[in-house]
Design a protein around this motif. Structure first.
Motif, mmCIF file in Angstrom:
data_model
loop_
_atom_site.group_PDB
_atom_site.id
_atom_site.type_symbol
_atom_site.label_atom_id
_atom_site.label_comp_id
_atom_site.label_asym_id
_atom_site.label_seq_id
_atom_site.Cartn_x
_atom_site.Cartn_y
_atom_site.Cartn_z
ATOM 1 N N UNK A 111 -1.946 -12.358 13.282
ATOM 2 C CA UNK A 111 -1.156 -13.510 12.805
ATOM 3 C C UNK A 111 0.213 -13.016 12.344
ATOM 4 N N UNK A 112 0.218 -11.912 11.588
ATOM 5 C CA UNK A 112 1.492 -11.435 11.023
ATOM 6 C C UNK A 112 2.395 -10.894 12.122
ATOM 7 N N UNK A 113 1.800 -10.252 13.119
ATOM 8 C CA UNK A 113 2.621 -9.744 14.234
ATOM 9 C C UNK A 113 3.279 -10.889 15.002
ATOM 10 N N UNK A 114 2.569 -12.001 15.076
ATOM 11 C CA UNK A 114 3.098 -13.142 15.833
ATOM 12 C C UNK A 114 3.981 -14.051 14.978
ATOM 13 N N UNK A 115 4.116 -13.709 13.667
ATOM 14 C CA UNK A 115 4.790 -14.641 12.749
ATOM 15 C C UNK A 115 6.303 -14.516 12.811
ATOM 16 N N UNK A 116 6.970 -15.617 12.632
ATOM 17 C CA UNK A 116 8.432 -15.626 12.490
ATOM 18 C C UNK A 116 8.818 -16.323 11.181
ATOM 19 N N UNK A 117 7.966 -16.172 10.193
ATOM 20 C CA UNK A 117 8.213 -16.750 8.865
ATOM 21 C C UNK A 117 8.197 -15.611 7.850
ATOM 22 N N UNK A 118 8.726 -15.817 6.635
ATOM 23 C CA UNK A 118 8.732 -14.734 5.653
ATOM 24 C C UNK A 118 7.316 -14.245 5.313
ATOM 25 N N UNK A 119 7.214 -12.921 5.158
ATOM 26 C CA UNK A 119 5.928 -12.307 4.801
ATOM 27 C C UNK A 119 6.122 -11.570 3.473
ATOM 28 N N UNK A 120 5.272 -11.879 2.502
ATOM 29 C CA UNK A 120 5.331 -11.232 1.185
ATOM 30 C C UNK A 120 4.074 -10.382 1.032
ATOM 31 N N UNK A 121 4.274 -9.100 0.754
ATOM 32 C CA UNK A 121 3.133 -8.181 0.674
ATOM 33 C C UNK A 121 2.977 -7.679 -0.759
ATOM 34 N N UNK A 122 1.777 -7.789 -1.288
ATOM 35 C CA UNK A 122 1.499 -7.374 -2.669
ATOM 36 C C UNK A 122 0.479 -6.236 -2.632
ATOM 37 N N UNK A 123 0.949 -4.997 -2.625
ATOM 38 C CA UNK A 123 0.019 -3.864 -2.501
ATOM 39 C C UNK A 123 -0.894 -3.737 -3.716
ATOM 40 N N UNK A 124 -2.095 -3.234 -3.488
ATOM 41 C CA UNK A 124 -3.021 -2.891 -4.581
ATOM 42 C C UNK A 124 -3.889 -1.756 -4.070
ATOM 43 N N UNK A 125 -3.815 -0.622 -4.742
ATOM 44 C CA UNK A 125 -4.596 0.545 -4.292
ATOM 45 C C UNK A 125 -4.541 1.637 -5.351
ATOM 46 N N UNK A 126 -5.266 2.688 -5.127
ATOM 47 C CA UNK A 126 -5.229 3.875 -5.979
ATOM 48 C C UNK A 126 -3.805 4.448 -5.990
ATOM 49 N N UNK A 127 -3.401 5.006 -7.135
ATOM 50 C CA UNK A 127 -1.994 5.427 -7.246
ATOM 51 C C UNK A 127 -1.632 6.577 -6.303
ATOM 52 N N UNK A 128 -2.605 7.464 -5.996
ATOM 53 C CA UNK A 128 -2.296 8.551 -5.056
ATOM 54 C C UNK A 128 -2.129 8.004 -3.636
ATOM 55 N N UNK A 129 -2.938 7.011 -3.299
ATOM 56 C CA UNK A 129 -2.787 6.372 -1.972
ATOM 57 C C UNK A 129 -1.417 5.702 -1.879
ATOM 58 N N UNK A 130 -1.022 5.095 -2.989
ATOM 59 C CA UNK A 130 0.264 4.387 -2.997
ATOM 60 C C UNK A 130 1.440 5.355 -2.877
ATOM 61 N N UNK A 131 1.357 6.472 -3.619
ATOM 62 C CA UNK A 131 2.506 7.385 -3.623
ATOM 63 C C UNK A 131 2.496 8.326 -2.413
ATOM 64 N N UNK A 132 1.438 8.308 -1.620
ATOM 65 C CA UNK A 132 1.384 9.186 -0.446
ATOM 66 C C UNK A 132 2.565 8.879 0.483
ATOM 67 N N UNK A 133 3.185 9.944 1.005
ATOM 68 C CA UNK A 133 4.344 9.708 1.878
ATOM 69 C C UNK A 133 4.037 8.779 3.056
ATOM 70 N N UNK A 134 2.788 8.799 3.507
ATOM 71 C CA UNK A 134 2.443 7.921 4.646
ATOM 72 C C UNK A 134 2.577 6.456 4.221
ATOM 73 N N UNK A 135 2.015 6.131 3.038
ATOM 74 C CA UNK A 135 2.086 4.729 2.568
ATOM 75 C C UNK A 135 3.529 4.354 2.253
ATOM 76 N N UNK A 136 4.229 5.265 1.559
ATOM 77 C CA UNK A 136 5.624 4.965 1.203
ATOM 78 C C UNK A 136 6.465 4.768 2.465
ATOM 79 N N UNK A 137 6.212 5.600 3.471
ATOM 80 C CA UNK A 137 6.935 5.466 4.750
ATOM 81 C C UNK A 137 6.623 4.119 5.400
ATOM 82 N N UNK A 138 5.345 3.732 5.352
ATOM 83 C CA UNK A 138 4.955 2.445 5.947
ATOM 84 C C UNK A 138 5.635 1.278 5.221
ATOM 85 N N UNK A 139 5.705 1.394 3.880
ATOM 86 C CA UNK A 139 6.347 0.319 3.101
ATOM 87 C C UNK A 139 7.824 0.237 3.480
#
Ligand code: PMT
Length: 403
Positions: A111-139
């Protein structure tokens, strides 16, 4: 239409322990009369059942990419066409990675790939997962696509660790959603607002103050932020939560408010003084509680600094200066007098005699007085009133030189 009423929101819920909070967000959206459709990932269903979301939204929940019921076959395309915005909450590291790489291996990511409307993302996860360069790069990658993020909060996480990664507060997500439906016509502007009463202490337990709740000033701050401004709010003692995305400076007395305002005023494009500053303070502060044994009490008061008049006397270059006037009679006359005496661009006069206007109510009815024709607004919510004041400020900024 105020707030999120009538807005069509697609709520995407993914597999985090914070999924239970999404049920509460859904309730808040429905309470505000938003039209909400829910899409859940398979992992989300491990935490909260679809029944919870269908009961709260009053609609069947979308879960399956390959549903063959009539009307659902093209859900991965149609869902975003039938919404004004997509809110992904909570968004796991996995979902963020999926979206960052354009994967379409479940209903929500398709749905999100096909969307042309605003997308708001609210992350929630372990802090190491969040600060991992992979996640930060994805964000960062998703931000570069124009996706909006609501910063996760900090605190004790479900895994027991302390750090960043808690699902943001609903207030922050709501403000982000509201900003999507506003023009960002205050972007690039720095706005300084005062709100609430001041308190002038008599002794350790007593003070002089007034009935200002801060609602008008906070409404000005929230609406300016939604329209893209950088906002600082200097607030007297109020019972309101600090609005997200805004620098809030808490003060008690008129002297403190003056100091904080003067420290910041030179760099502000707009200053709005909606605070009800105490005009007088006790000349002496009693270090110990004044005893009631005495028969009477005479208070000697001295004048507080008039912050707005001081700003008007200084007149920083190209700055728009807005004062308020709380009046019980001769609104136009008093507004005109304050406009000239305090040398400001605009005075917002509110009638403080009505039960639905002025102090400590949700609505206001004001007259905008500048050097042109006065405009009386209808009774509106304080946020709607604030938006009309910003419209007027923009009009004043864009007036031809010399007008
Ligand atoms: O906070 P709420 O419950 O939502 O109520 C909103 C409000 C009624 C307090 C607000 O809309 C309002 O009218 N604020 C200004 C009230 C007031 O103090 O008016 P005034 O006429 O006394 O002051 C005129 C202007 O000078 C105001 O902009 C005030 O901030 C400023 N002032 C006044 C005295 C002082 N010593 N310093 C100042 O800067």
């Amino acid at each position: 239409m105020p707030g999120l009423s009538g807005k069509r929101i697609l709520l995407g819920v993914t597999g985090s322990i914070a999924a239970y909070k999404a049920a509460d967000w859904l309730r808040s959206l429905v309470r505000e009369e938003a039209v909400v459709t829910v899409a859940m990932t398979e992992a989300a269903e491990r935490f909260v059942t679809p029944l919870t979301f269908s009961a709260l939204s009053g609609q069947a929940v979308y879960r399956d990419m390959f549903a063959d019921e009539p009307g659902r076959v093209m859900a991965h395309i149609n869902l975003s066409r039938e919404a004004d915005a997509i809110l992904v909450a909570p968004a796991t590291a996995q979902t963020i990675a999926r979206l960052a790489h354009g994967m379409a291996d479940n209903l929500l990511s398709s749905v999100i790939l096909a969307a042309r409307i605003p997308v708001v993302i609210c992350p929630a996860m372990n802090s190491f997962m969040l600060s991992h360069p992979a996640t930060q790069g994805n964000i960062r990658r998703l931000e570069s696509f124009g996706y909006h993020f609501v910063q996760p909060g900090s605190g004790k996480l479900a895994c027991g660790e302390i750090g960043d990664g808690r699902l943001a507060d609903w207030d922050a997500a709501r403000e982000k959603l509201l900003s999507l439906f506003q023009p960002d016509d205050l972007k690039g502007q720095t706005v300084l607002i005062t709100a609430g009463p001041t308190r002038e202490a008599l002794d350790p337990v007593r003070f002089l103050s007034n009935r200002s709740s801060g609602k008008m000033g906070f409404a000005l701050a929230r609406t300016a932020r939604r329209r893209g401004a950088e906002v600082t709010l200097v607030a007297g003692p109020v019972q309101l939560p600090d609005p997200p995305g805004i620098e809030v400076v808490h003060v008690a007395t008129a002297e403190e408010m003056r100091r904080e305002v003067m420290d910041r005023a030179a760099t502000a494009d707009v200053v709005v003084k909606s605070a009800a500053v105490a005009d007088f303070r006790p000349s002496v502060y009693a270090n110990h509680k004044i005893k009631k044994s005495q028969q009477g009490l005479q208070l000697d008061l001295i004048k507080n600094p008039d912050i707005l008049a001081e700003l008007g006397a200084k007149r920083f270059k190209r700055q728009i200066l807005v004062g308020f006037a709380a009046e019980s009679r001769d609104h136009a006359g008093e507004g005109q007098r304050k406009l000239r005496e305090k040398n400001v661009d605009l005075v917002v006069v509110n009638d403080i005699m009505g039960a639905t206007t002025g102090f400590d109510v949700e609505t206001n009815q004001v007259t905008l007085i500048d050097y042109g024709e006065a405009v009386t607004l209808p009774l509106l919510s304080k946020e709607e009133t604030a938006d009309r004041i910003w419209d007027k400020v923009l009009q004043l900024q864009n007036r031809p030189a010399g007008a």
